[in-house]
Design a protein around this motif. Structure first.
Motif, short mmCIF file in Angstrom:
data_model
loop_
_atom_site.label_atom_id
_atom_site.label_comp_id
_atom_site.label_asym_id
_atom_site.label_seq_id
_atom_site.Cartn_x
_atom_site.Cartn_y
_atom_site.Cartn_z
N UNK A 62 70.66 -5.96 -32.06
CA UNK A 62 71.64 -7.04 -31.87
C UNK A 62 72.99 -6.66 -32.47
N UNK A 63 72.96 -6.01 -33.62
CA UNK A 63 74.21 -5.58 -34.27
C UNK A 63 74.89 -4.50 -33.43
N UNK A 64 74.11 -3.56 -32.91
CA UNK A 64 74.66 -2.49 -32.08
C UNK A 64 75.29 -3.05 -30.81
N UNK A 65 74.61 -4.02 -30.19
CA UNK A 65 75.16 -4.59 -28.95
C UNK A 65 76.51 -5.24 -29.19
N UNK A 66 76.63 -5.96 -30.28
CA UNK A 66 77.88 -6.65 -30.59
C UNK A 66 78.99 -5.63 -30.90
N UNK A 67 78.68 -4.64 -31.72
CA UNK A 67 79.69 -3.67 -32.10
C UNK A 67 80.07 -2.75 -30.95
N UNK A 68 79.15 -2.54 -30.03
CA UNK A 68 79.42 -1.64 -28.92
C UNK A 68 80.58 -2.12 -28.06
N UNK A 69 80.84 -3.41 -28.04
CA UNK A 69 81.97 -3.94 -27.28
C UNK A 69 83.28 -3.34 -27.80
N UNK A 70 83.41 -3.31 -29.13
CA UNK A 70 84.61 -2.74 -29.72
C UNK A 70 84.65 -1.22 -29.53
N UNK A 71 83.50 -0.58 -29.69
CA UNK A 71 83.42 0.87 -29.50
C UNK A 71 83.80 1.25 -28.07
N UNK A 72 83.35 0.45 -27.11
CA UNK A 72 83.67 0.72 -25.71
C UNK A 72 85.17 0.58 -25.46
N UNK A 73 85.76 -0.47 -26.03
CA UNK A 73 87.20 -0.68 -25.86
C UNK A 73 87.99 0.49 -26.46
N UNK A 74 87.55 0.98 -27.62
CA UNK A 74 88.23 2.11 -28.25
C UNK A 74 88.06 3.37 -27.41
N UNK A 75 86.88 3.58 -26.88
CA UNK A 75 86.65 4.73 -26.01
C UNK A 75 87.51 4.67 -24.76
#
Length: 212
Positions: free
Chosen positions: A119-132
């Motif tokens: 659940x934590x990874x899914x939430x943080x992945x949104x920001x990681x995707x935007x940065x990528x």
């Protein structure tokens, strides 16, 4: 509106957690570890956060947000006429600086993300995707300008560049090389590569055939 003292205490908890996660990983960090580092009683943490996962979520989000903001600020501070190579160097320097010098939140993100609960990874992945995607857009600009070859796969290039920069947290030593110099070397690999050009490869092959 939160009380200033409460906000300061919450920040102290997050700073302590970022430090603990970056050093000990997710499984190796307990609420009591965070509380001890923050100079608090373990039970007091729950006044500000419901669980260790909630703390981790915020630490990871802050890590990505800070490095993202630093990269955008670095590029945004350049003249509008700046070449892609200048923008790349600015962004790489900003990323490495946040990771290696101003680091607990960013390094915790690098070290702990894969250990985090789903659940934590899914939430943080949104920001990681935007940065990528931000880096993808930057590299696309370099390809349009001709500073990156048209046949280069930008997805692979982006993953290689970000991955290699992030890995520096495990081996970088400031006494051997300042961050701006390291950033320049990363950029040289991107812009100049490490192999021979097609003409050089052909000439090299001809030379080998002539000697055989």
């Amino acid at each position: 509106m939160s009380h200033p003292k409460s906000a300061i205490t919450k920040q102290r908890i997050l700073d302590a957690a970022a430090r603990a996660f970056s050093l000990n990983g997710y499984a190796g960090t307990t609420i009591n570890d965070i509380a001890m580092t923050a100079g608090m009683q373990g039970g007091s943490i729950y006044y500000y956060f419901e669980s260790k996962d909630d703390i981790l979520q915020e630490v990871l989000d802050v890590g990505i947000t800070r490095v993202f903001s630093a990269a955008r600020l670095a590029i945004g501070s350049l003249p509008a006429s700046s070449a892609f190579s200048e923008k790349l160097e600015a962004a790489v320097t900003a990323h490495l600086t946040m990771l290696l010098q101003q680091g607990d939140y960013t390094s915790a993100n690098i070290r702990v993300f894969e250990q985090a609960p789903p659940a934590v990874k899914r939430q943080n992945r949104k920001l990681r995707t935007a940065y990528g995607e931000y880096w993808g857009q930057l590299l696309s600009e370099g390809q349009r300008s001709g500073e990156i070859r048209k046949n280069v796969d930008l997805t692979i290039l982006r993953l290689m560049l970000l991955g290699s920069m992030n890995w520096a947290v495990t081996w970088y030593r400031s006494d051997r090389m300042p961050i701006p110099e390291l950033a320049l070397k990363f950029c040289e690999v991107v812009l100049k590569g490490v192999g021979l050009s097609d003409d050089q490869l052909e000439n090299s092959s001809r030379g080998r055939r002539a000697r055989s």
